[in-house]
Design a protein around this motif. Structure first.
Motif, PDB file in Angstrom:
ATOM      1  N   TRP A 224       4.625  21.674  16.739  1.00  9.47           N
ATOM      2  CA  TRP A 224       5.631  21.713  17.796  1.00  9.47           C
ATOM      3  C   TRP A 224       7.005  21.532  17.135  1.00  9.47           C
ATOM      4  O   TRP A 224       7.157  20.718  16.221  1.00  9.47           O
ATOM      5  N   HIS A 227       5.366  26.408  17.873  1.00  5.33           N
ATOM      6  CA  HIS A 227       3.982  26.765  18.177  1.00  5.33           C
ATOM      7  C   HIS A 227       3.865  27.852  19.239  1.00  5.33           C
ATOM      8  O   HIS A 227       2.745  28.289  19.540  1.00  5.33           O
ATOM      9  N   THR A 228       4.976  28.291  19.797  1.00  2.00           N
ATOM     10  CA  THR A 228       4.914  29.108  21.018  1.00  2.00           C
ATOM     11  C   THR A 228       4.293  30.484  20.794  1.00  2.00           C
ATOM     12  O   THR A 228       3.865  31.124  21.753  1.00  2.00           O
ATOM     13  N   PRO A 231      -0.290  30.662  21.618  1.00  2.00           N
ATOM     14  CA  PRO A 231      -1.002  31.003  22.855  1.00  2.00           C
ATOM     15  C   PRO A 231      -0.935  32.486  23.186  1.00  2.00           C
ATOM     16  O   PRO A 231      -1.939  33.079  23.620  1.00  2.00           O
ATOM     17  N   VAL A 287       1.472  18.518  23.906  1.00  2.00           N
ATOM     18  CA  VAL A 287       0.767  19.804  23.978  1.00  2.00           C
ATOM     19  C   VAL A 287      -0.602  19.623  24.614  1.00  2.00           C
ATOM     20  O   VAL A 287      -1.094  20.509  25.315  1.00  2.00           O
ATOM     21  N   VAL A 290       0.092  19.858  28.161  1.00  2.00           N
ATOM     22  CA  VAL A 290       0.312  21.261  28.540  1.00  2.00           C
ATOM     23  C   VAL A 290      -1.020  21.974  28.734  1.00  2.00           C
ATOM     24  O   VAL A 290      -1.181  22.801  29.646  1.00  2.00           O
ATOM     25  N   ALA A 291      -1.997  21.662  27.879  1.00  2.00           N
ATOM     26  CA  ALA A 291      -3.312  22.298  27.992  1.00  2.00           C
ATOM     27  C   ALA A 291      -3.968  21.989  29.337  1.00  2.00           C
ATOM     28  O   ALA A 291      -4.751  22.795  29.859  1.00  2.00           O
ATOM     29  N   GLN A 294      -3.359  24.732  32.139  1.00  2.00           N
ATOM     30  CA  GLN A 294      -3.603  26.138  31.871  1.00  2.00           C
ATOM     31  C   GLN A 294      -4.698  26.697  32.780  1.00  2.00           C
ATOM     32  O   GLN A 294      -5.679  26.023  33.084  1.00  2.00           O
ATOM     33  N   LYS A 299      -5.810  30.374  26.593  1.00  2.00           N
ATOM     34  CA  LYS A 299      -4.575  29.600  26.447  1.00  2.00           C
ATOM     35  C   LYS A 299      -4.880  28.111  26.343  1.00  2.00           C
ATOM     36  O   LYS A 299      -4.254  27.392  25.556  1.00  2.00           O
ATOM     37  N   TYR A 303      -3.742  25.910  23.093  1.00  2.00           N
ATOM     38  CA  TYR A 303      -2.955  24.672  23.111  1.00  2.00           C
ATOM     39  C   TYR A 303      -3.768  23.506  22.555  1.00  2.00           C
ATOM     40  O   TYR A 303      -3.219  22.608  21.892  1.00  2.00           O
TER      41      TYR A 303
END
Length: 491
Positions: A224, A227-228, A231, A287, A290-291, A294, A299, A303
């Motif tokens: 991070w 990392h974008t 996914p 992150v 964030v997972a 999803q 995705k 993540y």
């Protein structure tokens, strides 16, 4: 030709033959030739297992010959405890991917299989290279077959994903090339990596070199906030591409920190360790959160990979033997577990052509054998004891607590998030009543799929129950690395 050269060039040779001779009318022969090439690539790595001496940190199976005389560039290969396991792991995953792709790739099969075999040899080259320029050539060359795999056999937005993957990773590597040239001049005209380890460098020079390497390796891990790209690439890549990307390619960046950043710029590494630890904890915690939200299975696992790789960089930069060894173990374990997770998603996608979690429900009712495998890999992704996913993370958490209690506490919360998003996905996809007609018509895994998942299940359980063979190989090399990092190289 030495064992390492065989490990590199055997799959590449088979890949080139596939590209040159394979035709659409010879699909069956192409698949078998690809499998023979992948198995041959794995077999030539097996003598390394019996011939490796775990009592020394010196490079083993060394090969060295002059490549470009004018610039003193050598074809220089070798393995130590830091790199050893990644050679057979790469060859093993290649065999798994070839078998897994046996039926779901129907167009340009020779090019697809050829690209994977060439990619396998190039990745092995990265882990074996002891010449800086040779490392750079292998490191960059891996982008080409993966770019083609994503761009040709990927999903609807494959061109965008392939371009984003190539752009991110290439731009970061350009700064690394500048650092390699500086070290070449500073060492009096040598690209030998071990010579660079001994160079006395000033504080400013070390800092600049550290961040030049960071630009390439952090993107490749990925850390991070760079990392974008991951996914998007995972969503569009074919199943085999996602498996190799997660299982092996992400490890190239983490390995670069061990081989370049820490030993060449140890003072800068210690000075900026706080930044690396912070970024790693953000990856592990944020992150992971964030997972949780999803809706696409790929995705979510993508993540998850970023979060799990955060343990790797965290372990490296807390500078104790348990942390560094735990980071390497986590890299190996993640290779098995993440590869298996993406292959499981591929099994469902081949049948339903959807990666959306909402498109499933009650899969266990129609695919009980497959659901059992998926449960094992989900538990390993959570870090369940007695699975490969537990060993490395536990070692890193123990090392982090030893380093700083609150850092260890932050790392440990990742186990909670990992369990949350993995079990949430498993519950929605596999448990409960059959959700729709698509799930009702599903057929359980065939013998080929059972073989692939069964072999990975054995690997996940073996490493979780008996990790000693994996850790014994790296202990002496890790101790030498930490001793080297502890010594200042300021002139």
């Amino acid at each position: 030709m030495g064992l390492l050269s065989l490990a590199i060039w055997t799959p590449i040779l088979f890949g080139v033959v596939l590209l040159a001779l394979g035709r659409e009318s010879q699909v069956r022969a192409v698949r078998w030739l690809a499998l023979i090439g992948a198995i041959a690539g794995l077999l030539v790595t097996l003598p390394l297992l019996s011939g490796f001496d775990t009592t020394t940190a010196n490079m083993q199976f060394v090969e060295k010959s002059l490549w470009i005389e004018r610039f003193n560039i050598h074809y220089h290969l070798g393995l130590d405890g830091l790199s050893f396991w990644f050679v057979p792991l790469t060859a093993f995953i290649t065999v798994i991917v070839v078998i897994a792709s046996w039926e779901n790739i129907t167009e340009r099969v020779n090019q697809y299989m050829g690209a994977f075999l060439i990619l396998s040899g190039l990745m092995v080259g990265v882990f074996c290279a002891l010449d800086g320029l040779l490392f750079y050539v292998f490191f960059e060359a891996t982008l080409i077959p993966m770019y083609l795999i994503i761009g040709i056999w990927g999903g609807p937005n494959k061109i965008y994903a392939a371009f984003k993957f190539f752009l991110y990773t290439l731009m970061g590597s350009l700064l690394t090339l500048v650092a390699l040239i500086y070290l070449y001049n500073k060492s009096g005209g040598s690209f030998d990596i071990q010579t660079w380890h001994q160079l006395p460098l000033g504080g400013t020079a070390q800092t600049l070199i550290f961040f030049a390497f960071f630009a390439a390796f952090a993107v490749k891990v990925p850390m991070w906030p760079v990392h974008t790209w991951l996914p998007d690439v995972h969503v569009e890549a074919p199943t085999g591409g996602s498996a190799v990307l997660a299982a092996i390619m992400l490890k190239l960046g983490a390995y670069g920190f061990l081989r370049f950043s820490l030993p060449i710029a140890p003072d800068a590494a210690r000075e900026w360790a706080w930044l690396m630890i912070t970024l790693s904890l953000v990856a592990v915690i944020y992150v992971g959160m964030v997972a949780l939200v999803q809706k696409d299975m790929k995705k979510l696992v993508a993540y998850s990979s970023v979060a799990h790789m955060g343990f790797v960089t965290l372990g490296f930069f807390i500078f104790n033997d348990l942390g560094v060894a735990g980071g390497i173990v986590q890299m190996i374990a993640h290779g098995f577990v993440s590869g298996a997770m993406f292959l499981c998603i591929g099994v469902l996608y081949d049948r339903v052509h959807s990666r959306e979690i909402a498109a499933y429900g009650g899969v266990v009712n129609t695919m009980p054998k497959f659901a059992a495998f998926a449960l094992l890999f989900a538990m390993a992704n959570c870090g369940l004891p007695a699975t490969a996913g537990f060993v490395g993370e536990w070692m890193v958490i123990l090392a982090a607590v030893k380093f700083n209690f609150w850092v260890g506490m932050g790392a440990a919360t990742a186990l909670m998030f990992g369990a949350a998003y993995t079990l949430w996905m498993y519950k929605r996809v596999y448990l409960g009543p059959v959700a729709n007609d698509h799930v009702k018509e599903l057929q359980d895994i065939n013998c080929r799929e059972f073989l692939v998942l069964g072999v990975l299940a054995v690997a996940v359980l073996y490493m979780g129950i008996y990790p000693k063979p994996f850790t014994d190989v790296m202990d002496v090399s890790v101790a030498q690395l930490l001793q080297h990092v502890a010594q200042s190289k300021l002139p």
